[in-house]
Design a protein around this motif. Structure first.
Motif, PDB file in Angstrom:
ATOM      1  N   VAL A 101       0.954  -1.393  -0.071  1.00 47.18           N
ATOM      2  CA  VAL A 101       0.003  -0.059  -0.050  1.00 47.18           C
ATOM      3  C   VAL A 101       0.925   1.216   0.056  1.00 47.18           C
ATOM      4  O   VAL A 101       0.226   2.223   0.264  1.00 47.18           O
ATOM      5  N   GLY A 102       2.266   1.167  -0.322  1.00 43.59           N
ATOM      6  CA  GLY A 102       2.858   2.321  -0.721  1.00 43.59           C
ATOM      7  C   GLY A 102       3.807   2.508   0.489  1.00 43.59           C
ATOM      8  O   GLY A 102       4.534   3.734   0.742  1.00 43.59           O
ATOM      9  N   GLY A 103       4.038   1.660   1.480  1.00 45.01           N
ATOM     10  CA  GLY A 103       4.954   2.013   2.591  1.00 45.01           C
ATOM     11  C   GLY A 103       6.432   1.914   2.129  1.00 45.01           C
ATOM     12  O   GLY A 103       6.642   1.321   1.310  1.00 45.01           O
ATOM     13  N   GLY A 104       7.351   2.611   3.113  1.00 40.33           N
ATOM     14  CA  GLY A 104       8.591   2.848   2.671  1.00 40.33           C
ATOM     15  C   GLY A 104       9.508   2.175   3.518  1.00 40.33           C
ATOM     16  O   GLY A 104       9.250   1.850   4.836  1.00 40.33           O
ATOM     17  N   LEU A 105      10.795   1.900   3.205  1.00 38.81           N
ATOM     18  CA  LEU A 105      11.970   1.205   4.062  1.00 38.81           C
ATOM     19  C   LEU A 105      13.034   2.034   4.034  1.00 38.81           C
ATOM     20  O   LEU A 105      13.348   2.750   2.710  1.00 38.81           O
ATOM     21  N   SER A 106      13.933   2.243   4.852  1.00 43.48           N
ATOM     22  CA  SER A 106      14.985   2.687   4.806  1.00 43.48           C
ATOM     23  C   SER A 106      16.112   1.759   5.290  1.00 43.48           C
ATOM     24  O   SER A 106      15.655   1.032   6.070  1.00 43.48           O
ATOM     25  N   GLY A 107      17.511   2.103   5.180  1.00 36.53           N
ATOM     26  CA  GLY A 107      18.583   1.544   5.737  1.00 36.53           C
ATOM     27  C   GLY A 107      19.370   0.878   4.585  1.00 36.53           C
ATOM     28  O   GLY A 107      18.822   0.723   3.663  1.00 36.53           O
ATOM     29  N   LEU A 108      20.706   0.254   4.883  1.00 34.72           N
ATOM     30  CA  LEU A 108      21.586  -0.275   3.823  1.00 34.72           C
ATOM     31  C   LEU A 108      20.674  -1.642   3.205  1.00 34.72           C
ATOM     32  O   LEU A 108      21.273  -1.792   2.387  1.00 34.72           O
ATOM     33  N   ALA A 109      19.876  -2.203   4.085  1.00 32.75           N
ATOM     34  CA  ALA A 109      19.460  -3.581   3.708  1.00 32.75           C
ATOM     35  C   ALA A 109      17.865  -3.333   3.225  1.00 32.75           C
ATOM     36  O   ALA A 109      17.208  -4.256   2.930  1.00 32.75           O
ATOM     37  N   ALA A 110      17.469  -2.074   2.699  1.00 32.04           N
ATOM     38  CA  ALA A 110      15.972  -1.683   2.652  1.00 32.04           C
ATOM     39  C   ALA A 110      15.950  -2.443   1.150  1.00 32.04           C
ATOM     40  O   ALA A 110      14.919  -3.108   1.176  1.00 32.04           O
ATOM     41  N   ARG A 111      16.731  -1.974   0.310  1.00 28.53           N
ATOM     42  CA  ARG A 111      16.102  -2.552  -0.901  1.00 28.53           C
ATOM     43  C   ARG A 111      16.534  -4.017  -1.290  1.00 28.53           C
ATOM     44  O   ARG A 111      15.547  -4.753  -1.597  1.00 28.53           O
ATOM     45  N   ARG A 112      17.390  -4.867  -0.534  1.00 29.29           N
ATOM     46  CA  ARG A 112      17.508  -6.183  -0.476  1.00 29.29           C
ATOM     47  C   ARG A 112      16.207  -6.741   0.106  1.00 29.29           C
ATOM     48  O   ARG A 112      15.640  -7.832  -0.346  1.00 29.29           O
ATOM     49  N   GLY A 182      25.188  -3.085   7.559  1.00 25.70           N
ATOM     50  CA  GLY A 182      24.516  -3.180   6.464  1.00 25.70           C
ATOM     51  C   GLY A 182      23.466  -4.115   6.436  1.00 25.70           C
ATOM     52  O   GLY A 182      22.637  -4.325   5.384  1.00 25.70           O
ATOM     53  N   ASN A 183      23.001  -4.473   7.590  1.00 28.34           N
ATOM     54  CA  ASN A 183      21.671  -5.392   7.672  1.00 28.34           C
ATOM     55  C   ASN A 183      20.346  -4.648   8.142  1.00 28.34           C
ATOM     56  O   ASN A 183      19.207  -5.215   8.137  1.00 28.34           O
ATOM     57  N   ILE A 184      20.622  -3.441   8.551  1.00 26.77           N
ATOM     58  CA  ILE A 184      19.405  -2.730   9.140  1.00 26.77           C
ATOM     59  C   ILE A 184      18.570  -2.222   8.110  1.00 26.77           C
ATOM     60  O   ILE A 184      18.678  -1.698   7.047  1.00 26.77           O
ATOM     61  N   VAL A 185      17.124  -2.498   8.499  1.00 28.29           N
ATOM     62  CA  VAL A 185      15.887  -2.029   7.910  1.00 28.29           C
ATOM     63  C   VAL A 185      15.163  -1.297   8.621  1.00 28.29           C
ATOM     64  O   VAL A 185      14.800  -1.750  10.002  1.00 28.29           O
ATOM     65  N   ARG A 186      14.280  -0.062   8.415  1.00 26.29           N
ATOM     66  CA  ARG A 186      13.585   0.606   9.272  1.00 26.29           C
ATOM     67  C   ARG A 186      12.326   0.942   8.428  1.00 26.29           C
ATOM     68  O   ARG A 186      12.306   1.106   7.216  1.00 26.29           O
ATOM     69  N   THR A 187      11.277   0.820   8.832  1.00 28.17           N
ATOM     70  CA  THR A 187       9.820   1.132   8.158  1.00 28.17           C
ATOM     71  C   THR A 187       9.330   2.431   8.704  1.00 28.17           C
ATOM     72  O   THR A 187       9.999   3.163   9.710  1.00 28.17           O
ATOM     73  N   ASP A 188       8.188   2.780   7.978  1.00 34.81           N
ATOM     74  CA  ASP A 188       7.647   3.889   8.297  1.00 34.81           C
ATOM     75  C   ASP A 188       6.865   4.024   9.727  1.00 34.81           C
ATOM     76  O   ASP A 188       7.172   4.889  10.535  1.00 34.81           O
ATOM     77  N   HIS A 189       6.605   2.885  10.332  1.00 37.03           N
ATOM     78  CA  HIS A 189       6.162   2.663  11.674  1.00 37.03           C
ATOM     79  C   HIS A 189       7.279   2.966  12.597  1.00 37.03           C
ATOM     80  O   HIS A 189       7.151   3.294  13.567  1.00 37.03           O
ATOM     81  N   HIS A 190       8.537   2.305  12.250  1.00 41.10           N
ATOM     82  CA  HIS A 190       9.791   2.542  13.102  1.00 41.10           C
ATOM     83  C   HIS A 190       9.938   4.140  13.220  1.00 41.10           C
ATOM     84  O   HIS A 190      10.252   4.492  14.394  1.00 41.10           O
ATOM     85  N   ALA A 191       9.831   4.902  12.219  1.00 47.21           N
ATOM     86  CA  ALA A 191      10.019   6.155  12.305  1.00 47.21           C
ATOM     87  C   ALA A 191       9.084   6.978  13.205  1.00 47.21           C
ATOM     88  O   ALA A 191       9.486   7.853  13.961  1.00 47.21           O
ATOM     89  N   THR A 192       7.717   6.657  13.145  1.00 40.79           N
ATOM     90  CA  THR A 192       6.765   7.096  13.944  1.00 40.79           C
ATOM     91  C   THR A 192       7.185   6.833  15.509  1.00 40.79           C
ATOM     92  O   THR A 192       7.082   7.727  16.305  1.00 40.79           O
ATOM     93  N   ARG A 193       7.544   5.412  15.703  1.00 38.86           N
ATOM     94  CA  ARG A 193       7.946   5.228  17.065  1.00 38.86           C
ATOM     95  C   ARG A 193       9.054   5.750  17.603  1.00 38.86           C
ATOM     96  O   ARG A 193       9.082   6.153  18.896  1.00 38.86           O
ATOM     97  N   LEU A 194      10.152   6.152  16.678  1.00 44.89           N
ATOM     98  CA  LEU A 194      11.216   6.790  17.002  1.00 44.89           C
ATOM     99  C   LEU A 194      10.938   8.119  17.644  1.00 44.89           C
ATOM    100  O   LEU A 194      11.431   8.671  18.528  1.00 44.89           O
ATOM    101  N   ARG A 195       9.846   8.926  16.837  1.00 45.16           N
ATOM    102  CA  ARG A 195       9.453  10.178  17.299  1.00 45.16           C
ATOM    103  C   ARG A 195       8.787  10.226  18.590  1.00 45.16           C
ATOM    104  O   ARG A 195       9.053  11.244  19.496  1.00 45.16           O
ATOM    105  N   ASP A 196       7.968   9.203  18.788  1.00 48.94           N
ATOM    106  CA  ASP A 196       7.001   8.708  19.943  1.00 48.94           C
ATOM    107  C   ASP A 196       7.920   8.668  21.212  1.00 48.94           C
ATOM    108  O   ASP A 196       7.595   9.437  22.353  1.00 48.94           O
TER     109      ASP A 196
END
Length: 242
Positions: A101-112, A182-196
């Motif tokens: 549904v269009g969610g995004g990932l970040s981190g060096l392992a996101a594309r993998r 190089g194994n880290i992946v973060r989601t949009d939900h992680h970003a929200t929780r980081l700010r919380d």
């Protein structure tokens, strides 16, 4: 059946079940309202997962059905057999749903991680034996480890891992996550929780003395910085597959 239809069916089921509970005088069987809104497919799936895990070899069944055969989420130890462990098992299915549904990932392992999810076949009810299931789970190219304390996923590959200073392990040290791995992946939900979490630290800082207050403020700013980096660098399913 598409997600809107599924959500409607689930809400109809909740209404029916609560009416039956009232009719039979069983208040303990009433499905309570979700404080976050409608029950939806996620809560329904997690409820099913809890019951699956209570059966013999429930972890194997969850890994197959909820992780779409090739993408499996595991946690260190045997915690996934407990009630709390189900919150670890749900992450892969949620990740795939978010990407669709269009969610995004970040981190060096996101594309993998996105490419792994894209090639994970859907579970079609195929019955396999325990040996085959364990072989699937042993494929480290297809493993995602949830680290709720560090607010990230680890798409573990031995050669990229920074959590092992010496020796080689078949799984990550989730209590030794290293920024920039190089194994880290973060989601949009992680970003929200980081700010919380940053907001919580900032509130705590108001009620303590220096230098603790400044340390809490600094930590909060680091967390917000990680969330901002996610927003700037996130990629979607479309970005990774085009």
């Amino acid at each position: 059946m598409r997600s809107p239809a599924l959500r409607a069916r689930i809400e109809e089921f909740v209404t029916w079940a609560n009416a039956e509970a009232a009719r039979h005088g069983l208040p303990g069987e009433v499905i309570p309202p979700d404080p976050h809104g409608a029950v939806g497919t996620r809560r329904f799936r997690r409820t099913l997962a809890w019951h699956i895990a209570r059966h013999p070899d429930g972890l194997v069944a969850l890994a197959i059905q909820y992780s779409h055969l090739r993408t499996a989420l595991v946690s260190e130890g045997d915690a996934a057999r407990s009630r709390d462990g189900i919150h670890e098992v749900r992450a892969v299915a949620d990740l795939i749903d978010d990407l669709q549904v269009g969610g995004g990932l970040s981190g060096l392992a996101a594309r993998r991680a996105i490419k792994t999810a894209a090639h994970a076949p859907r579970f079609e009810g195929t019955v396999i034996n325990a040996t085959t299931a364990r072989r699937l789970l042993a494929n480290d190219d297809a493993l995602l480890y949830d680290n709720p304390q560090a607010l990230l996923l680890c798409h573990y590959k031995r050669k990229h891992a920074l959590c092992h200073r010496t020796g080689v392990r078949d799984s990550p040290r989730l209590d030794h996550c290293v920024p920039g791995c190089g194994n880290i992946v973060r989601t949009d939900h992680h970003a929200t929780r980081l700010r919380d979490r940053a907001d919580e630290l900032a509130k705590q800082a108001v009620h303590v003395t220096q230098p603790i207050s400044q340390r809490l403020h600094d930590h909060a700013e680091r967390l917000r910085g990680i969330a901002d980096t996610h927003d700037r660098t996130r990629i979607t399913f479309k970005d990774a597959t085009t």
